[in-house]
Enzyme design. Structure first.
Site, PDB file in Angstrom:
ATOM      1  N   SER A 154       0.862  -1.189   0.000  1.00 51.92           N
ATOM      2  CA  SER A 154       0.000   0.000   0.000  1.00 51.92           C
ATOM      3  C   SER A 154       0.895   1.234   0.000  1.00 51.92           C
ATOM      4  CB  SER A 154      -0.853  -0.013   1.275  1.00 51.92           C
ATOM      5  OG  SER A 154      -1.447   1.244   1.490  1.00 51.92           O
ATOM      6  N   TYR A 192      -0.946  -1.233  10.353  1.00 54.08           N
ATOM      7  CA  TYR A 192      -1.214  -1.380   8.911  1.00 54.08           C
ATOM      8  C   TYR A 192      -0.012  -0.878   8.091  1.00 54.08           C
ATOM      9  CZ  TYR A 192      -3.626  -1.423   4.424  1.00 54.08           C
ATOM     10  OH  TYR A 192      -3.968  -1.685   3.116  1.00 54.08           O
TER      11      TYR A 192
HETATM   12  N1  LIG Z   1      -8.835  -1.041  -1.068  1.00 60.26           N
HETATM   13  C1  LIG Z   1      -7.851  -0.215  -0.777  1.00 60.26           C
HETATM   14  O1  LIG Z   1      -8.046   1.034  -0.678  1.00 60.26           O
HETATM   15  C2  LIG Z   1      -6.454  -0.759  -0.585  1.00 60.26           C
HETATM   16  C3  LIG Z   1      -5.381   0.168  -0.661  1.00 60.26           C
HETATM   17  C4  LIG Z   1      -4.082  -0.321  -0.496  1.00 60.26           C
HETATM   18  C5  LIG Z   1      -3.858  -1.656  -0.271  1.00 60.26           C
HETATM   19  N2  LIG Z   1      -4.914  -2.521  -0.190  1.00 60.26           N
HETATM   20  C6  LIG Z   1      -4.606  -3.937   0.072  1.00 60.26           C
HETATM   21  O2  LIG Z   1      -5.197  -4.731  -0.936  1.00 60.26           O
HETATM   22  C7  LIG Z   1      -5.396  -6.063  -0.440  1.00 60.26           C
HETATM   23  C8  LIG Z   1      -6.778  -6.527  -0.847  1.00 60.26           C
HETATM   24  O3  LIG Z   1      -7.753  -5.691  -0.259  1.00 60.26           O
HETATM   25  P1  LIG Z   1      -9.091  -5.243  -1.024  1.00 60.26           P
HETATM   26  O4  LIG Z   1      -9.061  -3.772  -1.128  1.00 60.26           O
HETATM   27  O5  LIG Z   1      -9.307  -6.043  -2.224  1.00 60.26           O
HETATM   28  O6  LIG Z   1     -10.158  -5.593   0.118  1.00 60.26           O
HETATM   29  P2  LIG Z   1     -11.434  -6.579   0.115  1.00 60.26           P
HETATM   30  O7  LIG Z   1     -12.321  -6.281  -1.049  1.00 60.26           O
HETATM   31  O8  LIG Z   1     -12.013  -6.472   1.476  1.00 60.26           O
HETATM   32  O9  LIG Z   1     -10.794  -8.026  -0.103  1.00 60.26           O
HETATM   33  C9  LIG Z   1      -9.983  -8.610   0.901  1.00 60.26           C
HETATM   34  C10 LIG Z   1      -9.731 -10.061   0.571  1.00 60.26           C
HETATM   35  O10 LIG Z   1      -8.900 -10.626   1.610  1.00 60.26           O
HETATM   36  C11 LIG Z   1      -9.526 -11.793   2.123  1.00 60.26           C
HETATM   37  N3  LIG Z   1      -9.235 -11.952   3.537  1.00 60.26           N
HETATM   38  C12 LIG Z   1      -9.439 -11.056   4.535  1.00 60.26           C
HETATM   39  N4  LIG Z   1      -9.137 -11.607   5.721  1.00 60.26           N
HETATM   40  C13 LIG Z   1      -8.736 -12.882   5.475  1.00 60.26           C
HETATM   41  C14 LIG Z   1      -8.307 -13.954   6.294  1.00 60.26           C
HETATM   42  N5  LIG Z   1      -8.248 -13.855   7.635  1.00 60.26           N
HETATM   43  N6  LIG Z   1      -7.943 -15.126   5.695  1.00 60.26           N
HETATM   44  C15 LIG Z   1      -8.022 -15.256   4.353  1.00 60.26           C
HETATM   45  N7  LIG Z   1      -8.423 -14.279   3.527  1.00 60.26           N
HETATM   46  C16 LIG Z   1      -8.781 -13.106   4.085  1.00 60.26           C
HETATM   47  C17 LIG Z   1     -11.026 -11.563   1.869  1.00 60.26           C
HETATM   48  O11 LIG Z   1     -11.704 -12.812   1.744  1.00 60.26           O
HETATM   49  P3  LIG Z   1     -12.661 -13.506   2.841  1.00 60.26           P
HETATM   50  O12 LIG Z   1     -13.344 -12.405   3.595  1.00 60.26           O
HETATM   51  O13 LIG Z   1     -13.582 -14.320   2.010  1.00 60.26           O
HETATM   52  O14 LIG Z   1     -11.725 -14.318   3.663  1.00 60.26           O
HETATM   53  C18 LIG Z   1     -11.008 -10.871   0.521  1.00 60.26           C
HETATM   54  O15 LIG Z   1     -10.922 -11.819  -0.510  1.00 60.26           O
HETATM   55  C19 LIG Z   1      -5.173  -5.981   1.076  1.00 60.26           C
HETATM   56  O16 LIG Z   1      -3.914  -6.539   1.398  1.00 60.26           O
HETATM   57  C20 LIG Z   1      -5.193  -4.479   1.366  1.00 60.26           C
HETATM   58  O17 LIG Z   1      -4.397  -4.157   2.488  1.00 60.26           O
HETATM   59  C21 LIG Z   1      -6.205  -2.096  -0.342  1.00 60.26           C
END
Ligand SMILES: NC(=O)c1ccc[n+]([C@@H]2O[C@H](COP(=O)([O-])OP(=O)(O)OC[C@H]3O[C@@H](n4cnc5c(N)ncnc54)[C@H](OP(=O)(O)O)[C@@H]3O)[C@@H](O)[C@H]2O)c1
Length: 272
Positions: free
Chosen positions: A147, A161
């Protein structure tokens, strides 16, 4: 008769964590278009099954395994599943994650410990096993989804984070440098705010809505840029002009000023 074009990742296998939603699901869509067979993991099995059915129609193989990566046993369970299916992934998308809201003093150690397990240890564990195979084989591609928070000074709230993402950036730089002569690339993908379920899960959707719209990115260009950068051998990639500019300018500022500017934005989007 026109010959069918071979796709970049034809017959390769990719393991994607956090594939049930958001950025991980987008990786599954784009890698399937590039010909890769997929192993998808997350906790929500129904979501994985629906995605599997959908992606299999593109003529690729898709395996799913439901696992909670906050459980220290989960990485070994996933690795055993791969061994059982005789799959040695050529590509690893380490992506699963969430944000733990609140100030450090207001959270329990159990919550912080499982946060570290999911956001740091599970990433390092899966990469360790697959990187060994990639180095031995002389081919491998890894994306660690970090991130911009990992490139910025720490702000109030969601305390571990930023540090967890800073770890992934430095970790990716090391793996990319070690793999240089073995055709093994590793890239830290560093998105800014991206539309997904992330901010619904951590309860910050309302505060996020107060940010200017130009600060929000779609998952598709984030993922496409990440894949391109990984293929080119870049160790760190920041998607989008807005975030490229913010991180570049911030790099020239004294740390104290960086902190003041970052904190002002973080206060709008984070719960303390
Ligand atoms: N969205 C943003 O603004 C943003 C910005 C920078 C970085 N990121 C990073 O991008 C990555 C993906 O996030 P996203 O934005 O796509 O969020 P998201 O839509 O909430 O997706 C998160 C994914 O992680 C899985 N997950 C969460 N907790 C888990 C656990 N305990 N075990 C296994 N799987 C788990 C969830 O699946 P289940 O709930 O089905 O387990 C889901 O598939 C993360 O690492 C986040 O830190 C996001």
């Amino acid at each position: 008769m026109a010959m069918a074009q071979t796709k970049l990742y034809q017959d390769k296998w990719a393991l994607i964590t956090g594939a049930s939603a958001g950025i991980g699901k987008e990786f599954a869509e784009q890698l399937s278009e590039m010909g890769a067979n997929l192993v998808l993991t997350a906790r929500r099995k129904d979501r994985l099954e629906a995605l599997q059915q959908n992606l299999q129609q593109k003529g690729i193989k898709v395996e799913i395994i439901s696992a909670d990566l906050a459980d220290p046993k989960a990485p070994e369970e996933i690795l055993a599943f791969l061994a059982d299916k005789n799959i040695t992934p050529d590509i690893l998308i380490n992506n699963a994650g969430f944000g733990l809201p609140g100030g450090y003093s207001k959270t329990t150690w159990e919550d912080q410990e499982s946060f570290i397990q999911l956001m740091v240890t599970a990433y390092a564990h899966l990469a360790h096993a697959l990187y060994k195979q990639m180095m031995a084989r002389g081919y491998g591609r890894i994306i660690n989804v970090a991130s911009v928070a990992g490139l910025m000074p720490g702000g109030p709230g969601h305390t571990l984070y930023g540090p967890s993402k800073a770890f992934l950036i430095s970790f990716s730089e090391s793996l990319n440098a070690e793999g240089q002569d073995r055709n093994v690339h590793c890239c830290a993908l560093c998105p800014g705010f991206t539309w997904s379920e992330f901010h619904d899960v951590n309860g910050t959707r309302e505060s996020l809505n107060k940010l200017p719209k130009f600060m929000m990115m779609e998952a598709a260009p984030v993922v496409a840029g990440g894949l391109k950068s990984m293929e080119r051998g870049k160790a760190v990639y920041v998607p989008g002009l807005v975030y490229k500019t913010i991180t570049a300018i911030s790099g020239f500022l004294p740390r104290g000023l960086q902190q003041k500017l970052a904190n002002a934005q973080m206060k709008k989007a984070r719960q303390v």
